[in-house]
Design an enzyme around this catalytic site. Structure first.
Site, short mmCIF file in Angstrom:
data_model
loop_
_atom_site.label_atom_id
_atom_site.label_comp_id
_atom_site.label_asym_id
_atom_site.label_seq_id
_atom_site.Cartn_x
_atom_site.Cartn_y
_atom_site.Cartn_z
NE ARG A 59 5.32 -10.76 2.05
CZ ARG A 59 6.12 -10.42 1.05
NH1 ARG A 59 5.66 -9.69 0.04
NH2 ARG A 59 7.39 -10.77 1.06
N PRO A 111 0.83 -1.21 0.00
CG PRO A 111 -0.82 -1.59 1.59
CD PRO A 111 0.50 -2.12 1.11
CD GLU A 112 3.87 2.69 -2.69
OE1 GLU A 112 4.24 3.53 -1.83
OE2 GLU A 112 4.63 1.84 -3.17
CG HIS A 132 -2.91 -14.33 7.52
ND1 HIS A 132 -1.79 -14.98 8.01
CD2 HIS A 132 -3.30 -15.02 6.41
CE1 HIS A 132 -1.51 -16.01 7.21
NE2 HIS A 132 -2.40 -16.05 6.25
CE LYS A 135 20.98 15.06 -0.85
NZ LYS A 135 21.27 14.16 0.26
#
Length: 270
Positions: free
Chosen positions: A110, A2-3, A91, A151
């Site tokens: 997980r 999930p973002e 789960h 950078k």
């Protein structure tokens, strides 16, 4: 994984069912997540009212009267609102029983997610070093330009650094760089201020669109599935390696950067 848009969709989905509710019970079936769930979490939470549910980067904050639970969905976690008689599935690791008679249930196959306690969120080591939110006014092209000086890292890695800006995951980095016309391997220090203004706008546009599309699935947070339909938006480049660019028709290239799929147009992105 999930973002940010999916986490924000989760927040919007569960908040109306949780805010203002008293926590009447806490069940921890498996506390072995990414970090151990505090053994006294139930004692801390029982009887407290959930004042608000906020988000910072990909962390959710369950703010109660005295303290905050920091929740991260990890790679496979989800939160959903269910009826209190719904039996747990495999789960289903944590339940918060609410005064309304419903349950906020955390599922994580997980077990890379987390539930942690914080007396002060801003001082927590997971939070205090985070960069600005991409949808807030303090995030802009001038900030990106300033932070990028010196950078030599590729710009894609640069904008995925949570110290620079939070929540720009792999999929959204691909999409934003395409919209801004910037090659993902270009060194961060070699991009002009004007191009960073375009990139900051593309990041905001991409994430805002994904959040809006995620909002069409909020009803899913009150059924037995609880999945918000991740990445349902129409993607311009990610997952389309070899397909024609939607702008110029050139076949999109797919490479690996930091072991992540990176897709770009060799003609549109310089």
């Amino acid at each position: 994984m999930p973002e940010l848009p999916e986490v924000e969709t989760t927040r919007r989905g569960i908040a109306p069912h949780c805010e203002g509710q008293t926590i009447t019970g806490v069940t921890v079936r498996n506390g072995s997540l990414r970090w151990p769930v505090p053994a006294d979490l139930g004692d801390r939470l029982r009887g407290q009212i959930i004042r608000s549910i906020d988000r910072r980067a990909k962390y959710l904050f369950l703010n109660v009267e005295h303290g905050t639970v920091i929740v991260h969905l990890g790679m496979s976690g989800s939160l959903r609102i269910i009826a209190d008689e719904t039996p747990p599935m495999p789960h289903d690791h944590i339940d918060l029983t609410l005064g309304s008679g419903t349950i906020l249930r955390f599922n994580d196959p997980r077990r890379f997610g987390c539930w942690l306690w914080a007396d002060s969120v801003d001082d927590h080591p997971l939070i205090r070093q985070l960069g600005p939110e991409p949808l807030m006014p303090e995030f802009n092209g001038a900030l990106l330009f300033q932070l990028s000086r010196g950078k030599n890292t590729p710009v894609k890695s640069f904008i995925m650094d949570n110290h620079v800006v939070v929540g720009v995951g792999n999929i959204y980095a691909n999409e934003a760089l395409f919209k801004a016309g910037i090659h993902p391997r270009r060194k961060a220090a070699r991009i002009s201020r004007d191009r960073y203004h375009r990139l900051a706008g593309a990041i905001r546009e991409t994430l805002s669109a994904a959040i809006l599309m995620g909002g069409t699935t909020l009803r899913d947070f009150v059924n037995s599935d609880g999945k918000p339909g991740y990445f349902a938006q129409s993607l311009l480049v990610y997952g389309r390696g070899g397909a024609p660019c939607k702008e110029c028709g050139t076949p999109l290239k797919e490479i690996r950067m930091n072991n992540r799929a990176t897709v770009y147009c060799p003609r549109c992105q310089r």
